[in-house]
Design an enzyme around this catalytic site. Structure first.
Site, short mmCIF file in Angstrom:
data_model
loop_
_atom_site.label_atom_id
_atom_site.label_comp_id
_atom_site.label_asym_id
_atom_site.label_seq_id
_atom_site.Cartn_x
_atom_site.Cartn_y
_atom_site.Cartn_z
N SER A 135 0.88 -1.16 0.00
CA SER A 135 0.00 0.00 0.00
C SER A 135 0.92 1.21 0.00
O SER A 135 1.74 1.37 0.91
CB SER A 135 -0.86 -0.03 1.27
OG SER A 135 -1.58 1.18 1.41
N LYS A 161 -1.08 -1.11 -4.47
CA LYS A 161 -2.27 -0.32 -4.13
C LYS A 161 -1.83 1.09 -3.84
O LYS A 161 -0.85 1.29 -3.11
CB LYS A 161 -2.94 -0.95 -2.90
CG LYS A 161 -3.78 -0.02 -2.03
CD LYS A 161 -4.46 -0.80 -0.91
CE LYS A 161 -4.60 0.05 0.35
NZ LYS A 161 -5.14 -0.73 1.49
N LYS A 163 -3.01 5.03 -2.59
CA LYS A 163 -4.03 5.82 -1.92
C LYS A 163 -4.49 6.91 -2.89
O LYS A 163 -3.64 7.50 -3.60
CB LYS A 163 -3.44 6.46 -0.66
CG LYS A 163 -3.07 5.45 0.41
CD LYS A 163 -4.31 4.85 1.04
CE LYS A 163 -3.95 3.88 2.15
NZ LYS A 163 -5.15 3.34 2.81
N ASP A 188 -7.20 2.86 -2.98
CA ASP A 188 -7.90 2.93 -1.69
C ASP A 188 -8.20 4.39 -1.39
O ASP A 188 -7.29 5.21 -1.29
CB ASP A 188 -7.01 2.33 -0.59
CG ASP A 188 -7.70 2.26 0.77
OD1 ASP A 188 -8.86 2.70 0.89
OD2 ASP A 188 -7.06 1.76 1.73
N GLU A 213 -11.10 0.49 -3.15
CA GLU A 213 -11.33 0.18 -1.73
C GLU A 213 -11.99 1.36 -1.02
O GLU A 213 -11.53 2.50 -1.12
CB GLU A 213 -9.96 -0.14 -1.10
CG GLU A 213 -10.02 -0.63 0.33
CD GLU A 213 -8.62 -0.98 0.86
OE1 GLU A 213 -7.70 -1.20 0.05
OE2 GLU A 213 -8.46 -1.00 2.10
N ASP A 238 -13.44 -1.87 3.46
CA ASP A 238 -12.46 -1.96 4.55
C ASP A 238 -13.16 -1.42 5.80
O ASP A 238 -13.76 -2.18 6.58
CB ASP A 238 -11.21 -1.15 4.15
CG ASP A 238 -10.19 -0.96 5.26
OD1 ASP A 238 -10.45 -1.36 6.41
OD2 ASP A 238 -9.11 -0.37 5.00
N LYS A 262 -9.24 -6.78 8.48
CA LYS A 262 -8.20 -6.34 9.41
C LYS A 262 -8.52 -6.93 10.76
O LYS A 262 -9.63 -6.76 11.28
CB LYS A 262 -8.15 -4.81 9.48
CG LYS A 262 -7.54 -4.17 8.23
CD LYS A 262 -7.47 -2.68 8.33
CE LYS A 262 -6.87 -2.09 7.05
NZ LYS A 262 -7.08 -0.64 6.96
N GLY A 290 -3.63 -3.82 6.30
CA GLY A 290 -2.57 -3.46 7.24
C GLY A 290 -2.87 -2.15 7.94
O GLY A 290 -3.66 -1.34 7.44
O1 OSB Z 1 -6.99 1.89 4.69
O2 OSB Z 1 -5.76 0.20 4.45
C1 OSB Z 1 -5.94 1.30 4.95
C2 OSB Z 1 -2.86 2.37 6.95
C3 OSB Z 1 -3.45 3.06 7.98
C4 OSB Z 1 -4.82 3.20 8.00
C5 OSB Z 1 -5.59 2.65 6.99
C6 OSB Z 1 -5.02 1.94 5.96
C7 OSB Z 1 -3.63 1.84 5.93
C8 OSB Z 1 -2.90 1.17 4.85
C9 OSB Z 1 -1.53 0.70 5.21
O3 OSB Z 1 -3.29 1.11 3.70
C10 OSB Z 1 -1.27 -0.71 4.93
C11 OSB Z 1 0.04 -1.12 5.53
O4 OSB Z 1 0.11 -1.44 6.74
O5 OSB Z 1 1.01 -1.14 4.79
MG MG Z 2 -8.13 0.64 3.37
#
Ligand code: OSB
Ligand code: MG
Length: 369
Positions: A135, A161, A163, A188, A213, A238, A262, A290
């Site tokens: 991510s 992925k 953001k 995401d 996402e 999520d 999660k 994550g």
């Molecule tokens: O939406 O998946 C998410 C990290 C913090 C809060 C929300 C998210 C995330 C990530 C990080 O996408 C994923 C990672 O731990 O690498």
């Molecule tokens: Mg997410």
């Protein structure tokens, strides 16, 4: 196993690189670790709540309060045979799932050691290696993002992925696709869009994303169902999925075609397994999300990801992407094929580096019956 004491610790760990989402930038993690001391066995749990209540309602400080005042007292002095028995003891507290997960997962961690079985087997896992994606947060420039993606692809990760948020989406996805037409790509939004953005979200279809996402409200299924009906791209939920029942409702409504699980968000291993099972029954694949975890949460994510319906690469990646030094040994490593091999050893499969944890600890409290 009698729970003789529960220790709460806050550790501080600077991230190797900042992580930015539509709700903000993180440069240093404040992580709550919970240890369950059970007749010579020490089980570890990580609370995945953030520093601020931006991803969901919880934060490290609300979790500390709830564990100290309610959750630890509910398990202290009790004989608990299995991690599975913990949710019933914590049930009286509404919500606060990440706080509950830290306590419950510490008991699972202890149980695996006490029974001398690998945690992944205790959880019901079947896969001997898991597929990894990354991510990648919002960057200061598109060039920086492309450089990051190049690095992760070279490392072997199976899915990228990114953001997205309004103003950091179509142009970015377009540049990624121009450079890498064939990679497995998803995005995401962390709830950054509204249903009025339907036409805009439809314009993402040209990028052939594996999924989009949590595009809409964090607590919504209904409008995601309307969106999913209009999109060919799979919606993945999520934030909105807090339990197995939520997954069932969302899937009955056809609000998504993929589910991110999660461990903390759903409240621990028991509910994560149930959520996994519901999705499997619906024929819907899941993957492990994550929360910028330290090694303890990461080890637990790896164990969960061995369940059979974790059929898509997770946001479970190498320790070194986050930390100069992780609090487990060995650090989590990812093969050039983008996989993590599952250890045969009993327990979580990674040793906890208590000396390092002591050095990183900024507050600590031990509770007894
Ligand atoms: O939406 O998946 C998410 C990290 C913090 C809060 C929300 C998210 C995330 C990530 C990080 O996408 C994923 C990672 O731990 O690498
Ligand atoms: Mg997410």
């Amino acid at each position: 196993m009698r729970i003789e004491a529960v220790t709460l610790r806050e550790i501080r760990m600077p991230l190797v690189q900042f992580f930015e989402t539509s709700f903000g930038r993180t440069t240093e993690r404040r992580i709550l670790l919970v240890t369950a001391h059970c007749e010579g066995v020490t089980g570890w749990g990580e609370c995945t709540a953030g520093e601020h209540p931006f991803y969901n309602e919880e934060s490290i400080d609300t979790a500390w309060y709830v564990v100290r005042e309610y959750l630890a007292p509910a398990v202290l002095g009790r004989n608990i045979e299995r991690g599975r028995d913990v949710p019933a003891l914590l049930q009286r507290v509404r919500g606060h799932r990440m706080a509950k997960a830290a306590v419950e997962n510490a008991v699972w961690d202890a149980e695996a050691q006490a029974r001398a079985v690998p945690l992944w087997q205790l959880v019901g896992g079947t896969q001997r290696e898991i597929a990894c994606g990354v991510s990648i947060g919002i960057q200061d420039s598109p060039e920086q993002l492309l450089d990051k993606i190049a690095t992760e692809l070279t490392a072997g990760y199976q899915r990228i992925k990114v953001k997205v948020k309004p103003g950091w989406d179509v142009d970015i996805l377009c540049r990624i696709r121009q450079r890498w037409p064939g990679i497995t790509l998803s995005c995401d939004a962390n709830s950054a869009y509204r249903l009025e953005d339907l036409d805009h979200l439809r314009s993402f279809e040209q990028f052939r994303l594996l999924m989009i996402e949590q595009p809409l409200w964090n607590d919504d299924f209904y409008f995601h169902a309307q969106l999913q009906k209009e999109l060919q791209t799979a919606v993945c939920l999520d934030e909105a999925i807090l339990s197995a029942r939520d997954a069932d409702a969302a899937l009955q409504l056809r609000a998504c075609r993929i589910v991110n699980i999660k461990l903390g968000r759903v409240g621990g291993f028991t509910e994560a397994i149930a959520t996994h099972d519901v999705c499997a029954r619906h024929g819907v694949p899941v993957w492990c999300g994550g929360m910028l975890e330290s090694g303890i949460g990461r080890a637990h994510n790896i164990a969960m990801s061995t369940l059979p319906n974790f059929r898509l690469p997770g946001d479970v990646s190498a320790s070194k992407r986050y930390w100069k030094e992780d609090i487990i040994e060995p650090a989590v490593e990812v093969s050039p094929q983008g996989t993590i091999a599952i250890a045969d050893e009993p327990g979580r499969g990674y040793e906890v580096r208590e000396d390092l944890i002591d050095r990183l600890t900024v507050r600590k409290e031990t509770l007894r019956p």
